[in-house]
Write an enzyme that holds these catalytic residues in place. Sequence first.
Site, PDB file in Angstrom:
ATOM      1  N   LYS A 193      12.140 -53.380 -76.672  1.00 34.28           N
ATOM      2  CA  LYS A 193      11.638 -52.203 -77.380  1.00 34.28           C
ATOM      3  C   LYS A 193      12.793 -51.217 -77.487  1.00 34.28           C
ATOM      4  CE  LYS A 193       7.601 -50.409 -78.813  1.00 34.28           C
ATOM      5  NZ  LYS A 193       6.460 -51.084 -79.409  1.00 34.28           N
ATOM      6  N   GLY A 241     -11.858 -44.810 -83.569  1.00 34.52           N
ATOM      7  CA  GLY A 241     -10.641 -44.834 -84.391  1.00 34.52           C
ATOM      8  C   GLY A 241     -10.791 -45.856 -85.496  1.00 34.52           C
ATOM      9  N   VAL A 242     -11.008 -45.372 -86.727  1.00 37.71           N
ATOM     10  CA  VAL A 242     -11.212 -46.308 -87.835  1.00 37.71           C
ATOM     11  C   VAL A 242     -10.077 -46.146 -88.855  1.00 37.71           C
ATOM     12  CG1 VAL A 242     -13.663 -46.720 -87.504  1.00 37.71           C
ATOM     13  CG2 VAL A 242     -12.970 -44.715 -88.801  1.00 37.71           C
ATOM     14  N   GLY A 243      -8.858 -46.251 -88.349  1.00 37.62           N
ATOM     15  CA  GLY A 243      -7.662 -46.184 -89.189  1.00 37.62           C
ATOM     16  C   GLY A 243      -7.362 -47.554 -89.767  1.00 37.62           C
ATOM     17  N   VAL A 246      -6.235 -50.515 -88.405  1.00 34.29           N
ATOM     18  CA  VAL A 246      -6.816 -51.685 -87.731  1.00 34.29           C
ATOM     19  C   VAL A 246      -8.337 -51.532 -87.612  1.00 34.29           C
ATOM     20  CG1 VAL A 246      -6.826 -53.114 -85.657  1.00 34.29           C
ATOM     21  CG2 VAL A 246      -4.700 -52.043 -86.395  1.00 34.29           C
TER      22      VAL A 246
END
Length: 357
Positions: free
Chosen positions: A83, A183-185, A187
């Site tokens: 990372k 969270g309905v972004g 994904v």
Amino acid sequence: MAEHEIFSQLSTYNHEQIVFCNDNATGLKAIIAIHNTVLGPGLGGTRVWNYNNEAEAINDVMRLSRGMTYKAAISGLNLGGAKAVIIGDASKIKTEALMRKFGKFVENLNGKYITAEDVNTTTKDMEYVNMETNHVVGLPESMGGGGDPSPVTAYGVYMGMKASAKQVFGNDSLSGKKIAVQGVGKVGGHLLEFLHKEGAQLFITDINAEILNHYASTLGATVVTGEEIYGLDVDVFAPCALGAILNETNIAKLKCSIVAGAANNQLADENIQGPALMKMGITYAPDFLINAGGLINVYQEHVGYNRETAYRKAEHIYDVTLEILKVSASQNIHTQKAAIDLAEKRISDISGVKSTY
Ligand code: NAD
């Protein structure tokens, strides 16, 4: 942080290498952490974050790179874990020159590290990086990349959720099941589509009212507040927004049978909340296993992109999740530990394969 502490930190999780990248002209201050390359080159995104101090940045990049090792290993990919973080305020420091200079540092690692988008980096940033190195994935489809990985991530989460249902309810149908999505972004939104198609009853929360209205009207989802989502009497809770939300306070409110979502690092402390969920009789589908679809998608880019293959590999998350849940039940260990054990076993087994020419 004192200099000697860096080596003691490297040895804690057996990191292979840390590269500090500095460039006065562009203001670039980046850290690339390569955790483990037994299975292949270390792949992991580049995050831009305004850390309070350097120790915090080092800690973050080391923790995240180790997570990538496990995610790749458990997904059966020939990839290691790494990372990168760039220190600073993304809205102020990001320039073409800075991203290209970062690309030069990636290039100098000769493919041992492959970078990608992450928090506060965009496809455009990766295009700049790509001007200096080919060791970058997550490029737009127009540049031969796989495009947005979130539909494949959502598909993998859906597979992990179905496998969890199979283990808990005896069959994997989600028809009629009550499912709460936090969270309905990108994904979470794609996940809702899969669940709706199967006839699940949906409950959703988000900080974005517009997106909530959209899914309430198109899929008939019930909108609840950010606080209500934890205590709903549902079959499945799917965290798809933030990490570390499964802390002591929130898990005490849970009434669901299964937690299966896309967010990274959902357990505030895996050694505390992992066993606690097990004790409560809640089946936790390990996050790094079921959200690996995005990594699977960019891996395909590394070996020659094919969307169908990416979906087929993400489908395999179903089998691995079921295996992990069975091991957890038979050995009486929490599911996150069972998943880490399996990832470590694969690395150890393959290191033996590689020991001869
Ligand atoms: P996103 O930014 O598109 O969606 C996140 C959603 O969560 C947004 O709609 C946002 O408004 C909402 N949100 C933010 N804070 C919230 C809060 N306090 N309560 C409720 N909702 C809140 O991000 P994404 O790409 O959909 O990723 C979601 C999660 O999945 C992240 O944790 C990410 O790290 C993880 N993940 C994503 C991928 C991928 O392919 N995109 C892959 C692996 C893991």
